[in-house]
Scaffold this active site. Structure first.
Site, PDB file in Angstrom:
ATOM      1  N   PHE A   1       0.835  -1.203   0.000  1.00  0.00           N
ATOM      2  CA  PHE A   1       0.000   0.000   0.000  1.00  0.00           C
ATOM      3  C   PHE A   1       0.868   1.250   0.000  1.00  0.00           C
ATOM      4  O   PHE A   1       1.838   1.340   0.731  1.00  0.00           O
ATOM      5  CB  PHE A   1      -0.911   0.006   1.226  1.00  0.00           C
ATOM      6  CG  PHE A   1      -1.598   1.327   1.464  1.00  0.00           C
ATOM      7  CD1 PHE A   1      -2.669   1.706   0.688  1.00  0.00           C
ATOM      8  CD2 PHE A   1      -1.154   2.182   2.454  1.00  0.00           C
ATOM      9  CE1 PHE A   1      -3.304   2.914   0.901  1.00  0.00           C
ATOM     10  CE2 PHE A   1      -1.775   3.388   2.674  1.00  0.00           C
ATOM     11  CZ  PHE A   1      -2.857   3.757   1.897  1.00  0.00           C
ATOM     12  N   LYS A   2       0.542   2.225  -0.814  1.00  0.00           N
ATOM     13  CA  LYS A   2       1.266   3.483  -0.864  1.00  0.00           C
ATOM     14  C   LYS A   2       0.347   4.610  -0.434  1.00  0.00           C
ATOM     15  O   LYS A   2      -0.831   4.639  -0.785  1.00  0.00           O
ATOM     16  CB  LYS A   2       1.787   3.751  -2.283  1.00  0.00           C
ATOM     17  CG  LYS A   2       2.873   2.766  -2.720  1.00  0.00           C
ATOM     18  CD  LYS A   2       3.432   3.144  -4.060  1.00  0.00           C
ATOM     19  CE  LYS A   2       4.543   2.183  -4.468  1.00  0.00           C
ATOM     20  NZ  LYS A   2       5.117   2.550  -5.785  1.00  0.00           N
ATOM     21  N   PHE A   3       0.901   5.550   0.327  1.00  0.00           N
ATOM     22  CA  PHE A   3       0.123   6.667   0.854  1.00  0.00           C
ATOM     23  C   PHE A   3      -0.322   7.571  -0.282  1.00  0.00           C
ATOM     24  O   PHE A   3       0.499   8.034  -1.076  1.00  0.00           O
ATOM     25  CB  PHE A   3       0.987   7.455   1.847  1.00  0.00           C
ATOM     26  CG  PHE A   3       0.228   8.496   2.603  1.00  0.00           C
ATOM     27  CD1 PHE A   3      -0.453   8.161   3.759  1.00  0.00           C
ATOM     28  CD2 PHE A   3       0.191   9.795   2.159  1.00  0.00           C
ATOM     29  CE1 PHE A   3      -1.148   9.117   4.462  1.00  0.00           C
ATOM     30  CE2 PHE A   3      -0.507  10.764   2.860  1.00  0.00           C
ATOM     31  CZ  PHE A   3      -1.164  10.414   4.010  1.00  0.00           C
ATOM     32  N   THR A   4      -1.605   7.814  -0.401  1.00  0.00           N
ATOM     33  CA  THR A   4      -2.144   8.616  -1.483  1.00  0.00           C
ATOM     34  C   THR A   4      -2.723   9.929  -1.007  1.00  0.00           C
ATOM     35  O   THR A   4      -3.244  10.681  -1.811  1.00  0.00           O
ATOM     36  CB  THR A   4      -3.248   7.826  -2.216  1.00  0.00           C
ATOM     37  OG1 THR A   4      -4.282   7.473  -1.280  1.00  0.00           O
ATOM     38  CG2 THR A   4      -2.682   6.576  -2.848  1.00  0.00           C
TER      39      THR A   4
END
Length: 338
Positions: free
Chosen positions: A27-30
């Site tokens: 998961f990447k911070f958006t």
């Protein structure tokens, strides 16, 4: 030094992205979610129900407090704001809008904000709200100015926001008493908000004679974003449990963990979103505080020359990797040699 400033101007966002990547694997911070509570503070909101039931204002404050506490536990980096309209006193940036009171700016929820909302509950909270906010009456209410003020709150935020939502709590289906000019201004400002990506939800409350959303608010609220989202409810909320259920269904944005493309046949593809129905709540990271002022400490990395002690620019720092080769001899002995 322009190059140095340009390199470090987004340090805070980079740190947030690193934390998001650590907690979610792939998961990447958006960005952060944001939520603005826009609450009607007219005298109709303070009328108690039958058999000692809480007023609409009291139920709204309980919902706001519940969302504040849940945000602190589950997603403390989200931004939350509380704005009242239809008030006698005005408090907003540059005091540009009359009868609009910004109680909490868009910021991270905390214990102090929970205490502020808790103080507005019950009979004592109604008295405190009357002293702090006042009541301007129906003739001076301008929902358009309130929406305009909320738009400015969003524009003042420099952080990257992934989702923007505004919840409107009111028990008046005709907030301007039929004034076509103020109705048109409110519809225009609502359209401007929706064009900037803000989702407007109506949390209408019970009033004598019923609440008719077709009179005004059907042109203000946003349509459902997808088929699974709860749309505009025609019936108002009679009890606290019903209101909390509607708020809980709206305040959480559904995020897909992954999106897959399934190839079924020639020219036939199917897009599938993967969602997690339950996510473990993690303990927030420790916050470093300055011992004298108890303020949060922000860390920055600087590189200096080992011989001259001068500050190095990012372009002056080079990284290299020494490649080492190893010769591994594997000796295999068979049973016949033994």
């Amino acid at each position: 030094m322009a190059e140095w400033d340009a390199f470090h101007q987004n340090e805070e966002q980079d740190e947030e992205q690193e934390e998001g990547e650590e907690t979610g694997g792939e998961f990447k911070f958006t960005g952060r979610d944001s939520l603005v509570f826009l609450v009607d503070a007219s005298k109709e909101m303070f009328i108690k129900g039958e058999d000692g039931e809480p007023s609409n204002f009291d139920m709204t404050m309980q919902c706001v407090r519940s969302v504040y506490t849940s945000k602190i536990i589950s997603s403390h980096r989200d931004l939350v704001a509380l704005v009242f309209y239809g008030t006698k006193h005005s408090k907003n940036p540059r005091n540009s809008f009359k009868h609009v009171y910004v109680y909490h700016d868009l910021d991270e929820p905390g214990a102090k904000r929970v205490q502020d909302v808790e103080a507005l509950r019950g009979d004592s909270g109604a008295r405190l709200a009357g002293e702090t906010l006042g009541d301007s009456g129906e003739a001076e209410t301008s929902l358009g100015n309130a929406l305009w003020c909320c738009s400015n709150l969003y524009s003042d935020i420099k952080l990257r926001l992934s989702h923007k939502r505004l919840m409107l709590f009111t028990c008046r289906d005709r907030p301007h008493g039929g004034d076509s000019m103020r109705d048109r201004l409110a519809r225009t400002k609502a359209g401007d908000l929706k064009e900037t990506g803000v989702v407007i939800d109506l949390m209408h409350l019970m009033k004598p004679g019923g609440f008719d959303v077709s009179l005004f608010f059907c042109d203000v609220v946003s349509p459902p974003e997808d088929e699974s989202e709860l749309g505009l409810q025609l019936e108002p909320s009679y009890k606290l449990e019903d209101l909390q259920k509607r708020v809980r269904a709206k305040e959480q944005k559904k995020r897909a963990l992954a999106r897959l493309s399934l190839h079924l046949a020639e020219g036939m593809n199917l897009a599938v979103g993967v969602y997690a129905t339950a996510v473990m709540a993690r303990k927030p990271n420790a916050v470093r505080l300055y011992r004298e002022s108890n303020e949060a400490v922000r860390s920055k990395t600087r590189t200096f020359h080992t011989q001259t002690g001068s500050l190095l620019l990012p372009s002056e720092v080079k990284k290299a990797q020494y490649a080492c080769s190893f010769l591994i001899i594997l000796c295999v002995s068979s049973s016949e040699d033994q």
